[in-house]
Motif scaffolding. Structure first.
Motif, mmCIF file in Angstrom:
data_model
loop_
_atom_site.group_PDB
_atom_site.id
_atom_site.type_symbol
_atom_site.label_atom_id
_atom_site.label_comp_id
_atom_site.label_asym_id
_atom_site.label_seq_id
_atom_site.Cartn_x
_atom_site.Cartn_y
_atom_site.Cartn_z
ATOM 1 N N THR A 148 -55.513 49.061 23.526
ATOM 2 C CA THR A 148 -54.762 48.160 22.416
ATOM 3 C C THR A 148 -55.013 48.439 21.092
ATOM 4 O OG1 THR A 148 -56.510 46.496 22.218
ATOM 5 C CG2 THR A 148 -54.887 46.347 24.332
ATOM 6 N N VAL A 149 -54.067 47.970 20.278
ATOM 7 C CA VAL A 149 -54.273 48.273 18.918
ATOM 8 C C VAL A 149 -55.479 47.888 18.319
ATOM 9 C CG1 VAL A 149 -53.074 47.712 16.585
ATOM 10 C CG2 VAL A 149 -51.779 48.006 18.437
ATOM 11 N N LEU A 150 -56.093 46.517 18.694
ATOM 12 C CA LEU A 150 -57.298 45.944 18.362
ATOM 13 C C LEU A 150 -58.284 46.993 18.654
ATOM 14 C CD1 LEU A 150 -58.487 43.644 16.696
ATOM 15 C CD2 LEU A 150 -58.981 42.680 19.024
ATOM 16 N N GLU A 151 -58.407 47.399 20.116
ATOM 17 C CA GLU A 151 -59.479 48.346 20.724
ATOM 18 C C GLU A 151 -59.439 49.573 19.839
ATOM 19 O OE1 GLU A 151 -59.773 47.043 25.315
ATOM 20 O OE2 GLU A 151 -58.150 48.137 24.628
ATOM 21 N N ARG B 8 -49.691 52.998 22.329
ATOM 22 C CA ARG B 8 -48.681 53.828 22.763
ATOM 23 C C ARG B 8 -47.247 53.420 22.545
ATOM 24 N NH1 ARG B 8 -49.302 56.188 27.793
ATOM 25 N NH2 ARG B 8 -46.884 56.461 27.940
ATOM 26 N N ASN B 9 -47.156 51.842 22.455
ATOM 27 C CA ASN B 9 -46.004 51.354 22.187
ATOM 28 C C ASN B 9 -45.494 50.875 20.737
ATOM 29 O OD1 ASN B 9 -46.156 51.399 24.904
ATOM 30 N ND2 ASN B 9 -46.359 49.298 25.264
ATOM 31 N N LEU B 10 -46.473 51.383 19.958
ATOM 32 C CA LEU B 10 -46.154 50.963 18.346
ATOM 33 C C LEU B 10 -44.894 52.265 18.067
ATOM 34 C CD1 LEU B 10 -49.268 50.597 16.573
ATOM 35 C CD2 LEU B 10 -47.877 48.807 17.752
ATOM 36 N N SER B 11 -44.447 51.695 16.963
ATOM 37 C CA SER B 11 -43.399 52.546 16.438
ATOM 38 C C SER B 11 -43.958 53.725 15.845
ATOM 39 C CB SER B 11 -42.401 51.988 15.494
ATOM 40 O OG SER B 11 -43.362 51.547 14.331
ATOM 41 N N GLY C 9 -50.972 43.388 11.658
ATOM 42 C CA GLY C 9 -51.698 42.518 12.212
ATOM 43 C C GLY C 9 -51.103 41.779 13.435
ATOM 44 N N GLY C 10 -49.716 41.603 13.463
ATOM 45 C CA GLY C 10 -49.078 40.892 14.556
ATOM 46 C C GLY C 10 -49.085 41.651 15.684
ATOM 47 N N GLN C 11 -49.458 43.060 15.958
ATOM 48 C CA GLN C 11 -49.383 43.764 17.234
ATOM 49 C C GLN C 11 -50.776 44.023 17.726
ATOM 50 O OE1 GLN C 11 -47.031 46.420 14.975
ATOM 51 N NE2 GLN C 11 -45.412 46.666 16.802
#
Lengths: 265, 571
Positions: free
Chosen positions: A93-96, A149-152, A141-143
């Motif tokens: 995840t983004v946070l990880e 991999r799913n981020l733009s 922060g919202g993601q």
């Protein structure tokens, strides 16, 4: 005070000299641009600074002491980087991703992970708070809980910067942070780089977008064929005949000189 | 919800009232199928499981009865009965179709087996005909059902006590199912069970129930752990036959080692093809200090805790010794080097016989006569009766192994969700980036190797006592019986990499299925290869998918489903 002081950095691969005796120094709170045509050795120079390559010759000092040889030690010392072709941990995840960036600033080992003492829990909580703060700082922060991999594309670049910032660097090396971005995203990236400087982190940035470079950098160095051609304030570099020649060939050649000046503006 | 009824049914039927008729037929068919299990299905008791009794179901009839009852519950869901609707959050029709298939296939299999083994349809009695017609009718009617697939919002969490109860019920239900499968007495019964279970699980899968349950389990971690431990211990009470508890104890050893391998392969992404060597190291360490008369160190056995510590320590040492040189290579090279080291272990142990090398392991003869464990005066070799329940030798070991696995799961869960675990996953994802983020990749890979080896070593020390003999040939890369490195890896991959339940489930399946299907004997490896190919084709993320992996392999489907859900909310 100088943050980074690279002297005579040379990198040879067999018979090919990719970087030849390059000097570069970066002062506290400075943003330095590194430009040059493709294949000029910019990324190789970055790899030499961060320990991915061991320079054949030369010396790199960070805040007065010699940088260690291995990449993870370089990061611990305080030099973090991003990659030209985004290298996130796609299935985390983004946070990880950002938490992995904090790795070097935490000490908790195997046994404290099993024991989960109050100290471990506090360290973990603080790391999460710091990571969330950095995600907000980078504007994603919202993601926090979606997979990287799913981020733009633009958000992936920002995440890479947030991850690098999580290691608490004194110097951040950005390798083409605006590649593939549209004009709006580029403006946001510019603001982000300036905000990073605002946090007291010096930045070296490789970029092909000249508007970005000349808008954000305090100083620009030009690399061609592994050697430093010019270094100076953006205005000087932009006006330098050798730089134009290096990018577009000399007017005597058959390069389309007219278009060249158009892009320089 | 709008587009739901519009999709075509598989079997064409008159449009008007089709749904009502089909639904009524499915319900009736399932009810008759359930009823038929109370009739005899054949006239002679020579068919395994004695299907001649009237008045109560026997043998394979129990499977048909259970599937039919589950179908009736789903019929209730299709009719929208209040309590049963929750069974099919994403629509009852797909579930009913799969369940009807489960019913037809498992029942049809038994009826066919009766006709074939006994020699002709003449061996069918009226009960068999009733069952055959009923399951066929159910299947056809189910295929004619209109599609009622819908996108379910995740249900709101209920009160804590109810969720805890549901978690316990689910896990105990799983226990009963596993116990039934393990205790099946003959091949026909086991095949019928596997067929029914396979299709039924698929049916429940499409109904959307597993997603709800896994969300429930994720919300109630402590309750789940306690319930799983209870279910594990309860198995020892409900299962008293020595043969099956022996099987169960071996399944747990295999599962424990697979869980250890999952740290190396699943979390850190290091393909280790010689992992069984660490099990062997632990087993030999345990055997040498067990006080066996054939051990190099005879005399009083060391207490169990000391033996375990020695087993773990020696395995960790082996892990570091093997890891330090091999972890410098990556990917395929690592796989080949570890494969080599795995074989080196076996050959070295073979040669430490006093002739080719120093006498330590008795060479190919191994160390037999390993005495049973005695912990706090509790002799594992003897029967103990506690509160009227008799615990035989294998039950004792089974209980010990449940505790061992509980410890491993605890360690795995905590380390996996920590700075160390994140660094492992980062190394798996992109080693260069992990390095650039300050992860000392070599040290962490070595740590993964060492922790994995420690788990295998722990399992090994217990295994030495369970099997009473350790020989080098038990620890090969590939043989027809587990545990061996290839089967261990397959257990991890089949079960689901990076998860806790995955390797345990995969390990159990890989151990039990060959054990139960005796007639496959030498074709086991063929079957094994076929299963692997099918799994990689149909479900590459494993039986219990890690959410990450599922996204990796089915990104488009999941994105599509989420997109529909969003559109549904908008409409």
């Amino acid at each position: 005070m100088t943050v980074l002081d690279a002297r005579g950095v040379t990198m040879r691969f067999g018979g090919l000299t990719a970087v030849k005796g390059v000097d570069l120094s970066v002062a506290e709170g400075e943003i330095v641009g590194l430009i040059g045509p493709n294949g000029a050795g910019k990324t190789t120079f970055f790899n030499c600074l961060t320990g991915l390559y061991t320079p054949t010759a030369g010396e790199v000092r960070y805040r007065g002491s010699r940088l260690p040889a291995r990449p993870h030690e370089v990061t611990r010392a305080g030099v973090a980087r991003t990659f030209q072709n985004i290298r996130l941990f796609p299935n985390m995840t983004v946070l990880e991703n950002v938490l992995v960036g904090r790795h070097v600033r935490m000490r908790e080992g195997l046994f404290s992970a099993i024991g989960r003492s109050p100290r471990y829990r506090r360290a973990e909580r603080e790391a999460r708070e710091a990571a969330r703060e950095l995600l907000d700082f980078a504007g994603i922060g919202g993601q926090a809980s979606s997979l990287a991999r799913n981020l733009s594309y633009g958000d992936q670049r920002r995440l890479e910067i947030a991850r690098a910032m999580a290691s608490g660097p004194g110097l951040l090396l950005l390798d083409e942070p605006t590649a593939g971005m549209n004009a709006r995203e580029t403006r946001q990236a510019r603001d982000l780089v300036l905000a990073i400087r605002g946090r007291g982190v010096a930045v070296v940035v490789i970029e092909h977008d000249m508007r970005f470079i000349f808008g954000v950098c305090d100083r620009v160095a030009v690399l061609t064929q592994g050697e430093k051609l010019v270094e100076g304030a953006p205005a000087e570099v932009r006006a330098d005949e050798r730089v134009i020649a290096a990018y577009l060939g000399t007017p005597a050649g058959d390069g389309p000189g007219g278009a060249a000046r158009g892009e320089g503006d | 919800m709008s587009g739901a009824g519009a999709r075509r049914a598989i079997v064409p039927a008159p449009a008007a009232g089709r749904g009502t008729v089909a639904r009524a037929l499915v319900t009736a068919g399932a009810a008759v199928s359930a009823g038929s299990t109370f009739l005899p299905w054949t006239w002679t008791a020579s068919f395994p499981g004695d299907l001649t009794v009237a008045g109560y179901p026997g043998g394979n009839q129990v499977i048909t009865l259970v599937v039919a009852l589950v179908m009736l519950a789903y019929c209730g869901a299709a009719y929208g009965l209040p309590g049963l609707r929750a069974l099919a959050p994403r629509g009852a029709t797909p579930a009913l179709r799969a369940l009807a298939l489960a019913l037809a296939v498992s029942t049809g299999y038994v009826l066919a087996a009766i006709a074939i083994t006994l020699g002709g349809l003449v061996n069918w009695v009226p009960g068999s005909w009733v069952a055959a017609v009923a399951v066929l009718l159910t299947l056809l009617a189910a295929l004619a059902l209109p599609d009622d697939r819908r996108d379910a919002p995740p249900p709101a969490p209920g009160p804590r006590w109810r969720e805890t109860l549901v978690v316990f019920a689910v896990l105990l239900g799983g226990l009963v199912l596993a116990d039934y499968g393990l205790a099946t007495e003959h091949t026909e019964q086991f095949i019928g069970y596997v067929l029914a279970l396979g299709f039924a699980v698929r049916g429940l899968g499409v109904s959307g129930l597993p997603a709800v349950i896994s969300a429930l389990i994720a919300r109630n971690r402590v309750a789940t752990s306690v319930a799983a431990l209870c279910a594990g211990l309860a198995f020892a009470v409900i299962q008293t036959s020595g043969a099956y508890t022996s099987l169960a104890a071996n399944v747990l050893i295999f599962g424990a080692v697979a869980l250890g391998l999952n740290i190396v392969v699943g979390l850190s992404g290091l393909l280790d093809l010689g992992y069984v060597a660490f099990l062997g190291v632990g087993a030999y360490a345990g055997a040498l200090v067990s006080g066996s008369t054939f051990s190099r160190f005879t005399g009083t056995p060391l207490p169990f805790w000391a033996a375990v510590l020695i087993g773990i320590a020696v395995a960790v040492l082996a892990g570091v010794v093997i890891g330090a040189p091999t972890l410098r290579v990556r990917g395929d090279y690592l796989a080949i080097v570890t494969l080599g080291f795995g074989e080196i272990f076996r050959i070295v142990v073979n040669n430490l016989d006093g002739v080719s090398g120093p006498q330590l392991t008795n060479g190919p003869n191994g160390i037999p006569n390993i005495p049973d464990l005695v912990i706090f005066g509790y002799d594992f070799g003897e029967e103990h009766t506690v509160l009227g329940v008799t615990f035989g030798r294998f039950t004792n070991y089974y209980l010990l192994l449940v505790l061992v696995i509980a410890v491993m799961v605890f360690v795995f869960a905590r380390v996996g969700d920590s700075r160390i675990g994140r660094a492992w996953v980062a190394i798996r994802e992109d080693e260069v980036a992990a390095q650039a983020m300050g992860v000392n990749t070599f040290r962490l890979k070595l740590l993964a190797f060492a922790l994995g080896a420690a788990m295998a070593g722990l399992a090994g020390t217990v295994q030495a006592h369970v099997t009473t003999t350790v020989t080098p040939d038990q620890y090969q890369f590939l043989s027809t019986a587990p545990p061996n490195s290839a089967f261990l890896l397959a257990a991890v991959v089949l079960g689901g990499m990076g998860t806790i339940t995955g390797p345990l489930l995969g390990g159990a399946l890989l151990f039990v299925i060959p054990e139960k299907l005796e007639f496959f004997e030498d074709k086991q490896l063929l079957l094994f290869g076929l299963t692997l190919i099918l799994m990689m084709r149909l479900r590459p993320e494993g039986i219990v998918p890690n959410r990450r992996r599922q996204l990796e392999f089915h990104e488009e489907e999941i994105a599509g489903r989420e997109g529909r859900a969003v559109a549904g909310v908008g409409a």
